[in-house]
Design a protein around this motif. Structure first.
Motif, PDB file in Angstrom:
ATOM      1  N   VAL A  95      -6.818   6.906   4.495  1.00  0.00           N
ATOM      2  CA  VAL A  95      -7.325   5.621   4.986  1.00  0.00           C
ATOM      3  C   VAL A  95      -8.641   5.232   4.315  1.00  0.00           C
ATOM      4  O   VAL A  95      -8.885   4.044   4.047  1.00  0.00           O
ATOM      5  N   VAL A 133       0.877  -1.174   0.000  1.00  0.00           N
ATOM      6  CA  VAL A 133       0.000   0.000   0.000  1.00  0.00           C
ATOM      7  C   VAL A 133       0.916   1.226   0.000  1.00  0.00           C
ATOM      8  O   VAL A 133       1.702   1.432   0.928  1.00  0.00           O
ATOM      9  N   LEU A 141      -8.710   2.786   1.351  1.00  0.00           N
ATOM     10  CA  LEU A 141      -8.344   1.362   1.486  1.00  0.00           C
ATOM     11  C   LEU A 141      -9.527   0.491   1.093  1.00  0.00           C
ATOM     12  O   LEU A 141     -10.667   0.802   1.422  1.00  0.00           O
ATOM     13  N   ASP A 142      -9.256  -0.611   0.437  1.00  0.00           N
ATOM     14  CA  ASP A 142     -10.317  -1.530   0.029  1.00  0.00           C
ATOM     15  C   ASP A 142      -9.968  -2.941   0.513  1.00  0.00           C
ATOM     16  O   ASP A 142      -8.968  -3.527   0.095  1.00  0.00           O
ATOM     17  N   TRP A 170      -8.851  -5.951  -1.704  1.00  0.00           N
ATOM     18  CA  TRP A 170      -7.516  -6.140  -2.283  1.00  0.00           C
ATOM     19  C   TRP A 170      -6.766  -7.303  -1.649  1.00  0.00           C
ATOM     20  O   TRP A 170      -5.832  -7.841  -2.232  1.00  0.00           O
ATOM     21  N   VAL A 191      -2.877   4.036   8.428  1.00  0.00           N
ATOM     22  CA  VAL A 191      -3.156   2.987   7.443  1.00  0.00           C
ATOM     23  C   VAL A 191      -2.858   1.613   8.051  1.00  0.00           C
ATOM     24  O   VAL A 191      -3.625   0.659   7.885  1.00  0.00           O
ATOM     25  N   ILE A 195       3.692  -1.128   3.892  1.00  0.00           N
ATOM     26  CA  ILE A 195       3.199   0.242   3.703  1.00  0.00           C
ATOM     27  C   ILE A 195       4.403   1.139   3.452  1.00  0.00           C
ATOM     28  O   ILE A 195       5.370   1.115   4.207  1.00  0.00           O
ATOM     29  N   ILE A 249      -2.879   5.007  -2.419  1.00  0.00           N
ATOM     30  CA  ILE A 249      -3.956   5.692  -1.687  1.00  0.00           C
ATOM     31  C   ILE A 249      -3.425   7.004  -1.110  1.00  0.00           C
ATOM     32  O   ILE A 249      -2.229   7.158  -0.876  1.00  0.00           O
ATOM     33  N   HIS A 278      -0.909  -0.745  -4.385  1.00  0.00           N
ATOM     34  CA  HIS A 278      -2.117   0.093  -4.424  1.00  0.00           C
ATOM     35  C   HIS A 278      -1.777   1.501  -3.958  1.00  0.00           C
ATOM     36  O   HIS A 278      -1.126   1.674  -2.934  1.00  0.00           O
ATOM     37  N   LEU A 334      -5.450  -1.532   8.530  1.00  0.00           N
ATOM     38  CA  LEU A 334      -5.200  -2.843   7.927  1.00  0.00           C
ATOM     39  C   LEU A 334      -5.236  -3.964   8.949  1.00  0.00           C
ATOM     40  O   LEU A 334      -5.741  -5.057   8.694  1.00  0.00           O
TER      41      LEU A 334
END
Length: 283
Positions: free
Chosen positions: A246, A216, A249-250, A253, A276, A262, A243, A241, A280
């Protein structure tokens, strides 16, 4: 509670570079002292961090507002400014708190010296970028800024080219451009002024990104350096990904039990990467 059981780690080499740490430290000290502070342009290309400082009293102004401002203190951010900003400050009796990054200041001086020697200066950088405007100002706007080789070749080029680079560009691209010009018969006086704190992240990031199932990458959309470093991650680990906060975030994924790294740009605050990570871990 957490269903995905992700193992999450933040890249220890990500986060603010020293130029940004210094500028933000200066801003925070002054905000504590006087409750508000004007800053010319976004202090850092990260909206989340700008909002945090605005809540503490930072007022971001542009050149139009600077023209009208009198007898105030104004922070110059790490990206640096052209000479015209300093001249305006003197006219308006403004106190400049100069947090220009030393790497950028050194580059400004070198460009000014080249310009005084009447060299033909070409700057590899992003049009309109804050740092680039400060560099152009050293040449009274005469240097040529280009973003890639084909744009450079679209200019009438002199036989002798003095080449500079915005401090956050990729070293590989800079030397590729130099090599390409030399192959075409140009004399190139290349000044590699790329910040090592930025270029070394390239290698560190490749190593970091290769260790995880998913990456991420956290960065503001305005960060030039963020775009470059995101690309580095993406090339190393396709499961990367991008971003900016926050909310983006999906959970879709990730698969249960995956490892997630990260990382971020030189303008990404550590507190944002920590947010983040918290999100997670609870997915």
């Amino acid at each position: 509670m957490s269903h995905l059981h992700l193992s999450v780690r933040i890249d220890p080499n990500s986060g603010f570079c020293f130029g940004v740490i210094y500028a933000i430290q200066m801003a925070e000290d002054l905000l504590d002292e006087q409750g508000y502070l004007h800053c010319l342009g976004d202090i850092v290309h990260n909206d989340e961090e700008v909002q945090r400082l605005e809540a503490r009293g930072l007022r971001i102004i542009g050149y139009d507002e600077l023209r009208e401002l009198r007898d105030e203190a104004v922070l110059i951010r790490a990206h640096g400014e052209p000479p015209s900003t300093y001249e305006m400050a003197m006219r308006n009796n403004l106190t400049l708190i100069d947090a220009s990054c030393p790497v950028v200041l050194k580059l400004q001086n070198r460009i000014k010296t080249s310009y005084d020697k009447q060299e033909r200066i070409f700057i590899y950088g992003k049009h309109g970028h804050a740092e680039v405007l400060g560099l152009l100002g050293q040449t009274s706007g005469r240097a040529v800024v280009f973003e890639n080789l084909s744009e450079l070749l679209s200019h009438e080029l002199p036989a002798n080219i003095t080449l500079y680079s915005q401090t956050t560009k990729s070293t590989d691209s800079f030397y590729r451009i130099k090599g390409e010009l030399e192959q075409r018969g140009f004399q190139v006086n290349a000044n590699d002024t790329i910040c090592r704190q930025v270029s070394n992240r390239d290698k560190d990031l490749r190593r970091f990104a290769a260790q995880f199932d998913q990456i991420v990458f956290v960065s503001g959309t305005k960060s030039s350096n963020g775009k470059v470093l995101y690309q580095v991650c993406q090339d190393t680990n396709p499961q990367t990904h991008f971003i900016s906060n926050v909310e983006q975030l999906d959970a879709g994924w990730f698969k249960p039990g995956q490892s997630v790294g990260i990382c971020g740009a030189t303008s990404t605050p550590m507190w944002l990467m920590e947010q983040v990570r918290e999100a997670l871990v609870t997915l």
